[in-house]
Write a protein that holds these residues in place. Structure first.
Motif, PDB file in Angstrom:
ATOM      1  N   GLY A   1      52.842   1.029 122.145  1.00 33.80           N
ATOM      2  CA  GLY A   1      54.252   0.437 122.790  1.00 33.80           C
ATOM      3  C   GLY A   1      54.500  -0.841 122.013  1.00 33.80           C
ATOM      4  O   GLY A   1      53.849  -1.831 122.051  1.00 33.80           O
ATOM      5  N   VAL A   2      55.783  -0.630 121.427  1.00 34.40           N
ATOM      6  CA  VAL A   2      55.896  -1.812 120.464  1.00 34.40           C
ATOM      7  C   VAL A   2      56.673  -2.962 121.328  1.00 34.40           C
ATOM      8  O   VAL A   2      56.571  -4.195 120.975  1.00 34.40           O
ATOM      9  CB  VAL A   2      56.804  -1.411 119.427  1.00 34.40           C
ATOM     10  CG1 VAL A   2      57.532  -2.698 118.425  1.00 34.40           C
ATOM     11  CG2 VAL A   2      56.258  -0.463 118.378  1.00 34.40           C
ATOM     12  N   GLY A   3      57.453  -2.792 122.163  1.00 34.72           N
ATOM     13  CA  GLY A   3      58.052  -3.700 123.226  1.00 34.72           C
ATOM     14  C   GLY A   3      57.145  -3.878 124.262  1.00 34.72           C
ATOM     15  O   GLY A   3      55.852  -4.023 124.114  1.00 34.72           O
ATOM     16  N   SER A   4      57.555  -4.572 125.491  1.00 33.43           N
ATOM     17  CA  SER A   4      56.811  -5.121 126.423  1.00 33.43           C
ATOM     18  C   SER A   4      56.824  -4.159 127.631  1.00 33.43           C
ATOM     19  O   SER A   4      55.869  -4.600 128.703  1.00 33.43           O
ATOM     20  CB  SER A   4      57.303  -6.503 126.973  1.00 33.43           C
ATOM     21  OG  SER A   4      58.552  -6.333 127.595  1.00 33.43           O
ATOM     22  N   GLY A   5      57.407  -2.928 127.442  1.00 34.97           N
ATOM     23  CA  GLY A   5      57.374  -2.069 128.608  1.00 34.97           C
ATOM     24  C   GLY A   5      55.849  -1.465 128.872  1.00 34.97           C
ATOM     25  O   GLY A   5      54.944  -1.357 127.873  1.00 34.97           O
ATOM     26  N   THR A   6      55.566  -0.812 129.925  1.00 32.67           N
ATOM     27  CA  THR A   6      54.383   0.093 130.002  1.00 32.67           C
ATOM     28  C   THR A   6      54.894   1.565 129.593  1.00 32.67           C
ATOM     29  O   THR A   6      55.748   2.078 130.270  1.00 32.67           O
ATOM     30  CB  THR A   6      54.020   0.069 131.451  1.00 32.67           C
ATOM     31  OG1 THR A   6      53.627  -1.319 131.868  1.00 32.67           O
ATOM     32  CG2 THR A   6      52.784   0.782 131.673  1.00 32.67           C
ATOM     33  N   VAL A   7      53.947   1.874 128.590  1.00 32.37           N
ATOM     34  CA  VAL A   7      54.392   3.482 128.129  1.00 32.37           C
ATOM     35  C   VAL A   7      53.415   4.618 128.330  1.00 32.37           C
ATOM     36  O   VAL A   7      52.215   4.161 128.638  1.00 32.37           O
ATOM     37  CB  VAL A   7      54.551   3.309 126.714  1.00 32.37           C
ATOM     38  CG1 VAL A   7      55.628   2.227 126.251  1.00 32.37           C
ATOM     39  CG2 VAL A   7      53.579   3.003 125.902  1.00 32.37           C
ATOM     40  N   ASP A   8      53.432   5.607 128.178  1.00 32.68           N
ATOM     41  CA  ASP A   8      52.852   6.728 128.134  1.00 32.68           C
ATOM     42  C   ASP A   8      53.255   7.970 127.605  1.00 32.68           C
ATOM     43  O   ASP A   8      54.326   8.276 127.379  1.00 32.68           O
ATOM     44  CB  ASP A   8      52.520   7.140 129.942  1.00 32.68           C
ATOM     45  CG  ASP A   8      53.447   7.930 130.603  1.00 32.68           C
ATOM     46  OD1 ASP A   8      55.000   7.734 130.256  1.00 32.68           O
ATOM     47  OD2 ASP A   8      53.223   8.627 131.413  1.00 32.68           O
ATOM     48  N   LEU A   9      52.518   8.862 127.341  1.00 34.09           N
ATOM     49  CA  LEU A   9      52.699  10.385 126.833  1.00 34.09           C
ATOM     50  C   LEU A   9      52.417  11.239 128.075  1.00 34.09           C
ATOM     51  O   LEU A   9      51.353  11.155 128.555  1.00 34.09           O
ATOM     52  CB  LEU A   9      51.736  10.680 125.656  1.00 34.09           C
ATOM     53  CG  LEU A   9      51.820  11.860 125.178  1.00 34.09           C
ATOM     54  CD1 LEU A   9      53.238  12.199 124.608  1.00 34.09           C
ATOM     55  CD2 LEU A   9      50.736  12.280 124.120  1.00 34.09           C
ATOM     56  N   THR A  10      53.716  11.764 128.492  1.00 37.30           N
ATOM     57  CA  THR A  10      53.296  12.763 129.648  1.00 37.30           C
ATOM     58  C   THR A  10      53.487  14.090 129.335  1.00 37.30           C
ATOM     59  O   THR A  10      54.164  14.652 128.471  1.00 37.30           O
ATOM     60  CB  THR A  10      54.590  12.487 130.565  1.00 37.30           C
ATOM     61  OG1 THR A  10      54.819  11.166 130.886  1.00 37.30           O
ATOM     62  CG2 THR A  10      54.791  13.262 131.594  1.00 37.30           C
ATOM     63  N   ALA A  11      52.416  14.946 129.864  1.00 37.07           N
ATOM     64  CA  ALA A  11      52.096  16.101 129.470  1.00 37.07           C
ATOM     65  C   ALA A  11      52.150  16.929 130.792  1.00 37.07           C
ATOM     66  O   ALA A  11      51.759  16.504 132.046  1.00 37.07           O
ATOM     67  CB  ALA A  11      51.040  16.441 128.921  1.00 37.07           C
TER      68      ALA A  11
ATOM     69  N   GLY B   1      50.231  -1.648 124.609  1.00 36.86           N
ATOM     70  CA  GLY B   1      49.686  -1.692 123.338  1.00 36.86           C
ATOM     71  C   GLY B   1      49.150  -0.096 122.852  1.00 36.86           C
ATOM     72  O   GLY B   1      49.496   0.771 123.736  1.00 36.86           O
ATOM     73  N   GLU B   2      48.434  -0.098 121.854  1.00 33.60           N
ATOM     74  CA  GLU B   2      48.133   1.182 121.408  1.00 33.60           C
ATOM     75  C   GLU B   2      46.785   2.004 122.206  1.00 33.60           C
ATOM     76  O   GLU B   2      45.794   1.060 122.125  1.00 33.60           O
ATOM     77  CB  GLU B   2      47.669   1.189 119.837  1.00 33.60           C
ATOM     78  CG  GLU B   2      47.457   2.446 119.302  1.00 33.60           C
ATOM     79  CD  GLU B   2      47.406   2.439 117.674  1.00 33.60           C
ATOM     80  OE1 GLU B   2      47.258   3.643 117.022  1.00 33.60           O
ATOM     81  OE2 GLU B   2      47.629   1.432 117.235  1.00 33.60           O
ATOM     82  N   ILE B   3      46.916   2.989 122.435  1.00 29.85           N
ATOM     83  CA  ILE B   3      45.688   3.576 123.067  1.00 29.85           C
ATOM     84  C   ILE B   3      45.514   5.042 122.791  1.00 29.85           C
ATOM     85  O   ILE B   3      46.466   5.811 122.248  1.00 29.85           O
ATOM     86  CB  ILE B   3      45.858   3.807 124.730  1.00 29.85           C
ATOM     87  CG1 ILE B   3      47.148   4.492 125.215  1.00 29.85           C
ATOM     88  CG2 ILE B   3      46.046   2.349 125.407  1.00 29.85           C
ATOM     89  CD1 ILE B   3      47.345   5.203 126.309  1.00 29.85           C
ATOM     90  N   LEU B   4      44.384   5.471 123.199  1.00 33.31           N
ATOM     91  CA  LEU B   4      44.312   7.200 122.660  1.00 33.31           C
ATOM     92  C   LEU B   4      45.007   7.770 123.753  1.00 33.31           C
ATOM     93  O   LEU B   4      44.917   7.485 125.014  1.00 33.31           O
ATOM     94  CB  LEU B   4      42.994   7.450 122.725  1.00 33.31           C
ATOM     95  CG  LEU B   4      41.846   6.624 121.716  1.00 33.31           C
ATOM     96  CD1 LEU B   4      40.200   6.861 121.846  1.00 33.31           C
ATOM     97  CD2 LEU B   4      42.228   7.195 120.229  1.00 33.31           C
ATOM     98  N   THR B   5      45.559   9.167 123.219  1.00 37.33           N
ATOM     99  CA  THR B   5      46.398   9.853 124.185  1.00 37.33           C
ATOM    100  C   THR B   5      45.309  10.851 124.905  1.00 37.33           C
ATOM    101  O   THR B   5      45.732  11.445 125.543  1.00 37.33           O
ATOM    102  CB  THR B   5      47.488  10.702 123.649  1.00 37.33           C
ATOM    103  OG1 THR B   5      46.849  11.535 122.615  1.00 37.33           O
ATOM    104  CG2 THR B   5      48.309   9.638 122.908  1.00 37.33           C
ATOM    105  N   GLY B   6      44.282  11.250 124.066  1.00 39.22           N
ATOM    106  CA  GLY B   6      43.388  12.240 124.667  1.00 39.22           C
ATOM    107  C   GLY B   6      43.458  13.522 123.709  1.00 39.22           C
ATOM    108  O   GLY B   6      42.833  14.416 123.832  1.00 39.22           O
ATOM    109  N   LEU B   7      44.466  13.515 122.793  1.00 37.91           N
ATOM    110  CA  LEU B   7      44.711  14.786 121.643  1.00 37.91           C
ATOM    111  C   LEU B   7      43.876  14.308 120.872  1.00 37.91           C
ATOM    112  O   LEU B   7      43.874  13.445 119.954  1.00 37.91           O
ATOM    113  CB  LEU B   7      46.155  14.752 121.418  1.00 37.91           C
ATOM    114  CG  LEU B   7      47.264  15.255 122.370  1.00 37.91           C
ATOM    115  CD1 LEU B   7      48.620  15.009 121.861  1.00 37.91           C
ATOM    116  CD2 LEU B   7      46.901  16.771 122.898  1.00 37.91           C
ATOM    117  N   SER B   8      42.627  15.138 120.557  1.00 38.29           N
ATOM    118  CA  SER B   8      41.916  15.188 119.469  1.00 38.29           C
ATOM    119  C   SER B   8      41.309  16.602 119.040  1.00 38.29           C
ATOM    120  O   SER B   8      41.289  17.293 119.648  1.00 38.29           O
ATOM    121  CB  SER B   8      40.674  14.103 119.891  1.00 38.29           C
ATOM    122  OG  SER B   8      39.521  14.342 118.844  1.00 38.29           O
TER     123      SER B   8
END
Length: 211
Positions: free
Chosen positions: A188-198, A101-108
């Protein structure tokens, strides 16, 4: 013997024991003060022509070019432009948490903002999902949570399981006077587990520019 100013800026001040010389007195004071002020020139070529010989630029000297309306500081070798508008920059160099679902990435970014001023917001990073062809939204919101006002929407990408896809989000906002916070989120609009990788090699980046 002449002395210098109380601020140690090298302005030569004549003393009562010096021979009377009004021209030298005035020129020493004027040249020293002018060289430490914000010099104004019609153009870069006019500046180059004026600041030569004994008037050559020195480190720390400031100038304003009227044809481009820009300010510069001499760093000892070149004239460096001084930004007159606010700009903020944030990066992530480690992976965020994952979600479907929608989460904060830590970029602020939190910064003072002006009334009637528009701000350009840009975010980018590597988005990944455990679901092939999953869709991930990279969003910019005004506020500190995922329920904040959306002011930027990213390109929607088709994801692959391991390599991911770089994405960029853009937005403009006119928040008004005060202190404003913007955050970057992923959804994540689908059902997968998503992340923003840095990473150090490819950080996730967020910038805000005053327009």
């Amino acid at each position: 013997m002449s002395t210098t100013d109380d601020y140690s800026q090298g302005v030569s001040i004549a003393t009562l024991t010096d021979p009377p010389d009004a021209e030298t007195l005035a020129k020493n004071i004027a040249n020293a003060i002018v060289s430490r002020s914000n010099l104004r020139f019609a153009s870069a070529s006019a500046r180059t022509a004026a600041l030569a010989g004994v008037a050559a630029p020195v480190e720390g000297m400031e100038s304003w070019l009227q044809d481009v309306n820009k300010k510069y500081v001499y760093d000892g070798s070149i004239w460096v432009e001084v930004p007159l508008k606010a700009k903020a920059f944030a990066t992530l160099t480690s992976s965020t948490g994952t979600t479907s679902g929608e989460i904060l990435t830590g970029l602020s970014i939190t910064m003072p903002t002006k009334a009637g001023t528009t701000y350009l917001l840009q975010a980018s990073g590597l988005l990944r999902s455990t679901l092939v062809n999953d869709r991930i939204d990279l969003l910019i919101r005004r506020g500190t949570t995922t329920s904040g006002t959306q002011v930027g929407g990213g390109v929607l990408f088709t994801k692959v399981v391991s390599t991911g896809e770089t994405a960029s989000a853009y937005g403009v906002d006119t928040p008004g006077a005060g202190t404003t916070t913007w955050v970057v989120t992923i959804n994540g609009v689908g059902s997968g587990t998503v992340d923003l990788t840095a990473s150090a090699a490819f950080p996730a980046v967020f910038t805000v520019d005053e327009q």
